[in-house]
Structure formats: structure tokens, C-alpha cells
Design a protein around this motif. Structure first.
Motif, PDB file in Angstrom:
ATOM      1  N   LYS A   1       4.873  -2.142 -10.812  1.00  0.00           N
ATOM      2  CA  LYS A   1       6.191  -1.892 -10.323  1.00  0.00           C
ATOM      3  C   LYS A   1       6.446  -0.369 -10.287  1.00  0.00           C
ATOM      4  O   LYS A   1       6.928   0.137  -9.510  1.00  0.00           O
ATOM      5  CB  LYS A   1       7.007  -2.187 -11.319  1.00  0.00           C
ATOM      6  N   LEU A   2       5.679   0.569 -11.078  1.00  0.00           N
ATOM      7  CA  LEU A   2       5.633   1.834 -10.838  1.00  0.00           C
ATOM      8  C   LEU A   2       5.320   2.621  -9.586  1.00  0.00           C
ATOM      9  O   LEU A   2       5.993   2.976  -8.843  1.00  0.00           O
ATOM     10  CB  LEU A   2       4.730   2.597 -12.128  1.00  0.00           C
TER      11      LEU A   2
ATOM     12  N   GLU B   1       4.944   0.817  -6.780  1.00  0.00           N
ATOM     13  CA  GLU B   1       5.604   0.158  -5.411  1.00  0.00           C
ATOM     14  C   GLU B   1       6.735   1.366  -5.530  1.00  0.00           C
ATOM     15  O   GLU B   1       7.219   1.307  -4.213  1.00  0.00           O
ATOM     16  CB  GLU B   1       6.175  -1.256  -6.375  1.00  0.00           C
ATOM     17  N   GLN B   2       7.178   1.788  -6.373  1.00  0.00           N
ATOM     18  CA  GLN B   2       8.584   2.787  -6.292  1.00  0.00           C
ATOM     19  C   GLN B   2       8.255   3.986  -5.198  1.00  0.00           C
ATOM     20  O   GLN B   2       8.944   4.374  -4.561  1.00  0.00           O
ATOM     21  CB  GLN B   2       8.808   3.173  -7.610  1.00  0.00           C
ATOM     22  N   PHE B   3       6.661   4.083  -5.229  1.00  0.00           N
ATOM     23  CA  PHE B   3       6.410   5.202  -4.212  1.00  0.00           C
ATOM     24  C   PHE B   3       5.739   4.796  -2.930  1.00  0.00           C
ATOM     25  O   PHE B   3       5.285   5.476  -2.078  1.00  0.00           O
ATOM     26  CB  PHE B   3       5.241   6.118  -4.962  1.00  0.00           C
ATOM     27  N   GLY B   4       5.950   3.452  -2.653  1.00  0.00           N
ATOM     28  CA  GLY B   4       5.376   2.870  -1.329  1.00  0.00           C
ATOM     29  C   GLY B   4       4.081   2.229  -1.544  1.00  0.00           C
ATOM     30  O   GLY B   4       3.597   1.677  -0.256  1.00  0.00           O
ATOM     31  N   PHE B   5       3.409   2.174  -2.716  1.00  0.00           N
ATOM     32  CA  PHE B   5       2.290   1.520  -2.741  1.00  0.00           C
ATOM     33  C   PHE B   5       2.302  -0.085  -2.797  1.00  0.00           C
ATOM     34  O   PHE B   5       3.515  -0.530  -3.265  1.00  0.00           O
ATOM     35  CB  PHE B   5       1.320   1.762  -4.043  1.00  0.00           C
ATOM     36  N   VAL B   6       1.451  -0.612  -2.020  1.00  0.00           N
ATOM     37  CA  VAL B   6       1.376  -2.109  -1.766  1.00  0.00           C
ATOM     38  C   VAL B   6       0.148  -2.435  -2.318  1.00  0.00           C
ATOM     39  O   VAL B   6      -0.834  -1.940  -1.867  1.00  0.00           O
ATOM     40  CB  VAL B   6       1.847  -2.790  -0.457  1.00  0.00           C
ATOM     41  N   ILE B   7       0.116  -3.847  -2.585  1.00  0.00           N
ATOM     42  CA  ILE B   7      -1.236  -4.485  -2.901  1.00  0.00           C
ATOM     43  C   ILE B   7      -1.820  -4.788  -1.573  1.00  0.00           C
ATOM     44  O   ILE B   7      -1.213  -5.327  -0.489  1.00  0.00           O
ATOM     45  CB  ILE B   7      -0.961  -5.886  -3.797  1.00  0.00           C
TER      46      ILE B   7
END
Length: 136
Positions: free
Chosen positions: A113-114, A116-122
Motif C-alpha cells: 500500500k505504501l 502503490e501511492q507512488f505508482g508501483f504495481v505488482i
């Protein structure tokens, strides 16, 4: 929240404290000070400070052009939950030496979740592969 200063100056990093805290993490278990010294010396490191006291650390392994791997993001246990990690990650991603890097990756077992706030995706695109082996 207290005023958080992010520094990219290696001489300001409390190496011993940083190494000890990383060795206590789930991903740093089994590492030695020697491993951390080599890793830090070969990386673009950042540290978070409050009132001159180091309270966090992160590093990027990078070629400064095409690729960067964000790793060892850690906030001292008594300082967690105050947004310091977010400031540290943002400072690395936005640093002028790294802002042009187009491909960033990382590995996490608990902080999706941290990031993802910066645009990282699995990654599920079938393009990324991984080799995990014990160091020689």
C-alpha cells in the motif's frame, strides 16, 4: 509531524545503527556489516533526519539512466507511522540524478500500500523474472 530532513550525503549516515536495524528486518536477516558496507558503497543512499538525528534510511541500486531498484527502506521502529518513509521514498524518486530513470522496481512482503501511492504495481505482465541464490 516534526520537520524531516532528507540527506543524500553518505558521511551523515550512521552506518552502524543503520546496519543493525536492517539486520533486524525480515529481509536483512543474515546480512553482515561487510555486506551492508559493500551495498551502501555501490548504491545511491538517502537518510532521514529529525533535529539532526537519523531516523530512516533507503537506497537505490541504479545505472542513473534506465533502471533503479529501491531497497532497504526502513524507518527506526520508534519513528514509524509518521510519514517519514513517504518523504524518504519521494525524495529518492524525485532526486535530480534519478528523476529521469524510467524503470523502477522493488521487493516487499508487507508494504504494498505504501509503494502503490507512488505508482508501483505488482508485476503480473510475465516480463519480469527473478533469480534468488545464496551469495558465494
Amino acid at each position: 509531524m516534526a520537520n524531516v530532513e532528507i540527506s543524500f550525503e553518505p558521511s551523515r549516515i550512521d552506518f552502524q545503527k543503520t546496519s543493525e536495524i536492517l539486520k533486524e528486518s525480515y529481509w536483512g536477516d543474515g546480512r553482515s556489516d561487510e555486506i551492508h558496507r559493500r551495498a551502501f558503497d555501490s548504491s545511491f543512499c538517502a537518510a532521514a533526519f529529525i533535529d539532526g538525528e537519523q531516523v530512516g534510511f533507503a537506497r537505490a541500486v541504479t545505472d542513473y539512466a534506465c533502471f533503479a531498484y529501491l531497497c532497504d527502506v526502513i524507518i527506526w521502529p520508534d519513528r514509524r507511522g509518521a510519514g517519514i518513509g513517504k518523504k524518504l521514498i519521494a525524495a529518492l524518486l524525485d532526486h535530480p540524478d534519478l528523476a529521469g530513470v524510467g524503470s523502477w522496481s522493488l521487493r516487499t512482503g508487507d508494504a504494498h500500500k505504501l509503494y502503490e501511492q507512488f505508482g508501483f504495481v505488482i508485476s503480473t505482465d510475465g516480463m519480469y523474472m527473478r533469480l534468488a541464490r545464496k551469495p558465494a
